[in-house]
Scaffold this motif. Structure first.
Motif, PDB file in Angstrom:
ATOM      1  N   SER A   1       0.681  -1.236   0.006  1.00 34.67           N
ATOM      2  CA  SER A   1       0.006  -0.087  -0.002  1.00 34.67           C
ATOM      3  C   SER A   1       1.025   1.219   0.056  1.00 34.67           C
ATOM      4  O   SER A   1       0.383   2.462  -0.390  1.00 34.67           O
ATOM      5  N   GLY A   2       2.020   1.147   0.362  1.00 34.72           N
ATOM      6  CA  GLY A   2       2.862   2.183   0.366  1.00 34.72           C
ATOM      7  C   GLY A   2       4.422   1.951   0.883  1.00 34.72           C
ATOM      8  O   GLY A   2       4.715   0.824   1.182  1.00 34.72           O
ATOM      9  N   PHE A   3       5.317   2.966   1.143  1.00 30.66           N
ATOM     10  CA  PHE A   3       6.568   2.890   1.443  1.00 30.66           C
ATOM     11  C   PHE A   3       6.980   3.867   2.500  1.00 30.66           C
ATOM     12  O   PHE A   3       6.663   4.849   2.169  1.00 30.66           O
ATOM     13  N   ARG A   4       7.601   3.243   3.557  1.00 30.63           N
ATOM     14  CA  ARG A   4       7.977   4.063   4.778  1.00 30.63           C
ATOM     15  C   ARG A   4       9.305   3.778   5.187  1.00 30.63           C
ATOM     16  O   ARG A   4       9.632   2.483   5.226  1.00 30.63           O
ATOM     17  N   SER A   5      10.307   4.593   5.216  1.00 34.49           N
ATOM     18  CA  SER A   5      11.661   4.285   5.536  1.00 34.49           C
ATOM     19  C   SER A   5      12.442   5.571   6.350  1.00 34.49           C
ATOM     20  O   SER A   5      12.427   6.585   5.765  1.00 34.49           O
ATOM     21  N   THR A   6      13.191   5.178   7.196  1.00 38.19           N
ATOM     22  CA  THR A   6      14.304   6.148   7.538  1.00 38.19           C
ATOM     23  C   THR A   6      15.404   6.119   6.480  1.00 38.19           C
ATOM     24  O   THR A   6      15.430   4.990   5.764  1.00 38.19           O
ATOM     25  N   PHE A   7      16.160   7.054   6.294  1.00 32.26           N
ATOM     26  CA  PHE A   7      17.209   6.783   5.335  1.00 32.26           C
ATOM     27  C   PHE A   7      18.470   7.763   5.619  1.00 32.26           C
ATOM     28  O   PHE A   7      18.406   8.649   6.630  1.00 32.26           O
TER      29      PHE A   7
ATOM     30  N   ASP B   1      13.803 -11.451  -1.155  1.00 33.13           N
ATOM     31  CA  ASP B   1      13.035 -12.459   0.199  1.00 33.13           C
ATOM     32  C   ASP B   1      12.020 -11.630   0.994  1.00 33.13           C
ATOM     33  O   ASP B   1      10.735 -12.197   1.479  1.00 33.13           O
ATOM     34  N   ASN B   2      12.285 -10.347   1.084  1.00 33.29           N
ATOM     35  CA  ASN B   2      11.150  -9.357   1.953  1.00 33.29           C
ATOM     36  C   ASN B   2      10.598  -8.467   1.250  1.00 33.29           C
ATOM     37  O   ASN B   2       9.695  -7.630   1.785  1.00 33.29           O
ATOM     38  N   CYS B   3      10.841  -8.452  -0.021  1.00 33.06           N
ATOM     39  CA  CYS B   3      10.319  -7.420  -0.975  1.00 33.06           C
ATOM     40  C   CYS B   3      10.464  -5.997  -0.566  1.00 33.06           C
ATOM     41  O   CYS B   3       9.226  -5.249  -0.419  1.00 33.06           O
ATOM     42  N   VAL B   4      11.673  -5.587  -0.384  1.00 28.78           N
ATOM     43  CA  VAL B   4      11.780  -4.160   0.156  1.00 28.78           C
ATOM     44  C   VAL B   4      13.142  -3.659  -0.525  1.00 28.78           C
ATOM     45  O   VAL B   4      13.966  -4.272  -1.127  1.00 28.78           O
ATOM     46  N   LEU B   5      12.887  -2.211  -0.896  1.00 26.88           N
ATOM     47  CA  LEU B   5      14.238  -1.376  -1.377  1.00 26.88           C
ATOM     48  C   LEU B   5      15.335  -1.295   0.026  1.00 26.88           C
ATOM     49  O   LEU B   5      14.958  -1.272   1.171  1.00 26.88           O
ATOM     50  N   VAL B   6      16.545  -1.610  -0.517  1.00 26.94           N
ATOM     51  CA  VAL B   6      17.651  -1.708   0.348  1.00 26.94           C
ATOM     52  C   VAL B   6      18.396  -0.487   0.312  1.00 26.94           C
ATOM     53  O   VAL B   6      18.740   0.321   1.111  1.00 26.94           O
ATOM     54  N   SER B   7      19.023   0.021  -0.969  1.00 26.57           N
ATOM     55  CA  SER B   7      19.790   0.942  -1.125  1.00 26.57           C
ATOM     56  C   SER B   7      19.526   1.395  -2.555  1.00 26.57           C
ATOM     57  O   SER B   7      18.899   0.869  -3.368  1.00 26.57           O
ATOM     58  N   SER B   8      19.873   2.772  -2.825  1.00 25.52           N
ATOM     59  CA  SER B   8      19.596   3.378  -4.244  1.00 25.52           C
ATOM     60  C   SER B   8      20.975   4.037  -4.270  1.00 25.52           C
ATOM     61  O   SER B   8      21.700   4.616  -3.567  1.00 25.52           O
ATOM     62  N   TYR B   9      21.576   3.989  -5.608  1.00 25.36           N
ATOM     63  CA  TYR B   9      22.789   4.429  -6.056  1.00 25.36           C
ATOM     64  C   TYR B   9      22.585   5.352  -7.472  1.00 25.36           C
ATOM     65  O   TYR B   9      21.833   4.805  -8.220  1.00 25.36           O
ATOM     66  N   LEU B  10      23.304   6.507  -7.444  1.00 20.55           N
ATOM     67  CA  LEU B  10      22.997   7.355  -8.347  1.00 20.55           C
ATOM     68  C   LEU B  10      24.375   7.751  -8.904  1.00 20.55           C
ATOM     69  O   LEU B  10      25.192   7.920  -8.062  1.00 20.55           O
TER      70      LEU B  10
ATOM     71  N   LEU C   1      16.261   2.301   5.900  1.00 22.23           N
ATOM     72  CA  LEU C   1      16.373   1.594   7.301  1.00 22.23           C
ATOM     73  C   LEU C   1      14.992   1.438   7.656  1.00 22.23           C
ATOM     74  O   LEU C   1      14.179   2.414   7.362  1.00 22.23           O
ATOM     75  N   ASN C   2      14.543   0.575   8.411  1.00 22.21           N
ATOM     76  CA  ASN C   2      13.495   0.263   9.371  1.00 22.21           C
ATOM     77  C   ASN C   2      12.087   0.350   8.143  1.00 22.21           C
ATOM     78  O   ASN C   2      11.313   1.076   8.006  1.00 22.21           O
ATOM     79  N   VAL C   3      12.276  -0.364   6.903  1.00 19.53           N
ATOM     80  CA  VAL C   3      11.248  -0.226   5.948  1.00 19.53           C
ATOM     81  C   VAL C   3       9.873  -0.623   6.402  1.00 19.53           C
ATOM     82  O   VAL C   3       9.796  -1.714   6.939  1.00 19.53           O
ATOM     83  N   GLY C   4       8.860  -0.038   6.098  1.00 20.56           N
ATOM     84  CA  GLY C   4       7.463  -0.456   6.404  1.00 20.56           C
ATOM     85  C   GLY C   4       6.454   0.332   5.533  1.00 20.56           C
ATOM     86  O   GLY C   4       6.816   0.596   4.441  1.00 20.56           O
ATOM     87  N   VAL C   5       5.082   0.433   5.914  1.00 22.89           N
ATOM     88  CA  VAL C   5       4.199   1.249   5.326  1.00 22.89           C
ATOM     89  C   VAL C   5       3.652   2.175   5.987  1.00 22.89           C
ATOM     90  O   VAL C   5       3.703   2.131   7.315  1.00 22.89           O
ATOM     91  N   PRO C   6       3.547   3.591   5.293  1.00 28.37           N
ATOM     92  CA  PRO C   6       3.095   4.593   6.121  1.00 28.37           C
ATOM     93  C   PRO C   6       1.410   4.597   6.642  1.00 28.37           C
ATOM     94  O   PRO C   6       0.923   3.475   6.522  1.00 28.37           O
ATOM     95  N   SER C   7       1.049   5.320   7.680  1.00 29.15           N
ATOM     96  CA  SER C   7      -0.062   5.725   8.123  1.00 29.15           C
ATOM     97  C   SER C   7      -0.829   6.982   7.711  1.00 29.15           C
ATOM     98  O   SER C   7      -0.110   7.899   7.232  1.00 29.15           O
ATOM     99  N   ASP C   8      -1.818   7.311   8.097  1.00 28.13           N
ATOM    100  CA  ASP C   8      -2.690   8.343   7.755  1.00 28.13           C
ATOM    101  C   ASP C   8      -2.157   9.509   8.287  1.00 28.13           C
ATOM    102  O   ASP C   8      -1.845  10.716   7.849  1.00 28.13           O
ATOM    103  N   SER C   9      -1.601   9.347   9.403  1.00 26.19           N
ATOM    104  CA  SER C   9      -0.929  10.461  10.390  1.00 26.19           C
ATOM    105  C   SER C   9       0.291  10.870   9.801  1.00 26.19           C
ATOM    106  O   SER C   9       0.782  12.029   9.719  1.00 26.19           O
ATOM    107  N   ASP C  10       1.045  10.146   8.893  1.00 27.28           N
ATOM    108  CA  ASP C  10       2.398  10.550   8.180  1.00 27.28           C
ATOM    109  C   ASP C  10       2.111  11.724   7.391  1.00 27.28           C
ATOM    110  O   ASP C  10       3.106  12.412   6.824  1.00 27.28           O
TER     111      ASP C  10
END
Length: 223
Positions: free
Chosen positions: A24-30, A145-154, A170-179
């Motif tokens: 449903s979405g993507f949430r992560s610290t970076f 295996d976990n279907c998440v982005l790990v890193s991006s290189y530009l 880091l700490n990948v998940g999905v966002p909530s309405d409060s975000d």
């Protein structure tokens, strides 16, 4: 939807076999570091990013350390429904602007499967993905295996002008309405007559800086 090449279809089969359906979405610290990337200069950025695939919303909390020694920090919000974005600094001031930056609807469009690697001992797949900027090339490490982005290189597309950037998620998940809830300072400026900032504007107020990582992630994660 864009034309899908045979190679892309094969990659999508691999993603599907790993049950990597669009969440449903993507949430992560970076954390993000760059050298001479794009318009030049070096920087470091850290924070939190939220993308709502279904609701077409994006937000971030960021601290951006520029090469000139200045630090920029604040909150950004973007809503595709009314093509409006907001920036609020930690000084409490909020600005409204028109934004035409696309909000992604799922995982990125893959150009090429570069191969299988490991981060430490954990297997990941390296993909080259589309970039909205002809000046940049972008690739991502994806954990099948976990279907998440790990890193991006530009990297700068112009090899005579070397420039590079790395984003770690880091700490990948999905966002909530409060975000995506606007603070009162931004609610107070809804309907402002003259936009002051924009996600895809090259000229900005010298004391205002939007999240560069949000820009890059929006570019990578799109159809």
């Amino acid at each position: 939807m864009k034309f899908l090449t045979l190679a892309f279809l094969m990659i999508m089969v691999a993603l599907a076999s790993a049950v990597c359906t669009n969440p449903s979405g993507f949430r992560s610290t970076f954390t993000s570091t760059s050298f001479n990337l794009g318009n030049g200069g070096s920087s470091y950025e850290t924070g939190l990013i939220n993308i709502d695939f279904a609701g077409q919303r994006a937000s971030s909390v960021f601290e951006y350390y520029a090469e000139n020694g200045k630090t920029y920090s604040g909150f950004t919000f973007s809503f595709a429904a009314n093509q409006t974005s907001y920036l609020m600094g930690f000084d409490g001031k909020c600005y409204e602007a028109t934004s035409t930056t696309p909000i992604p609807s799922g995982w990125p469009t893959v150009i090429q499967d570069i191969g299988t690697y490991t981060v430490g001992v954990f297997p990941v797949e390296l993909y080259e993905v589309e970039s909205d900027s002809a000046d940049l090339k972008q690739s991502v490490l994806f954990d099948l295996d976990n279907c998440v982005l790990v890193s991006s290189y530009l990297a700068n597309a112009d090899q005579t002008n070397p420039g590079f950037g790395t984003i770690n998620f880091l700490n990948v998940g999905v966002p909530s309405d409060s975000d995506f809830q606007l603070p009162q300072a931004c609610i107070d400026v809804v309907g402002s007559s003259k936009p002051k900032i924009g996600f895809n504007h090259h000229k900005r107020n010298a004391d205002i800086q939007v999240s560069k990582v949000l820009d890059h992630v929006l570019n990578a994660m799109k159809f």
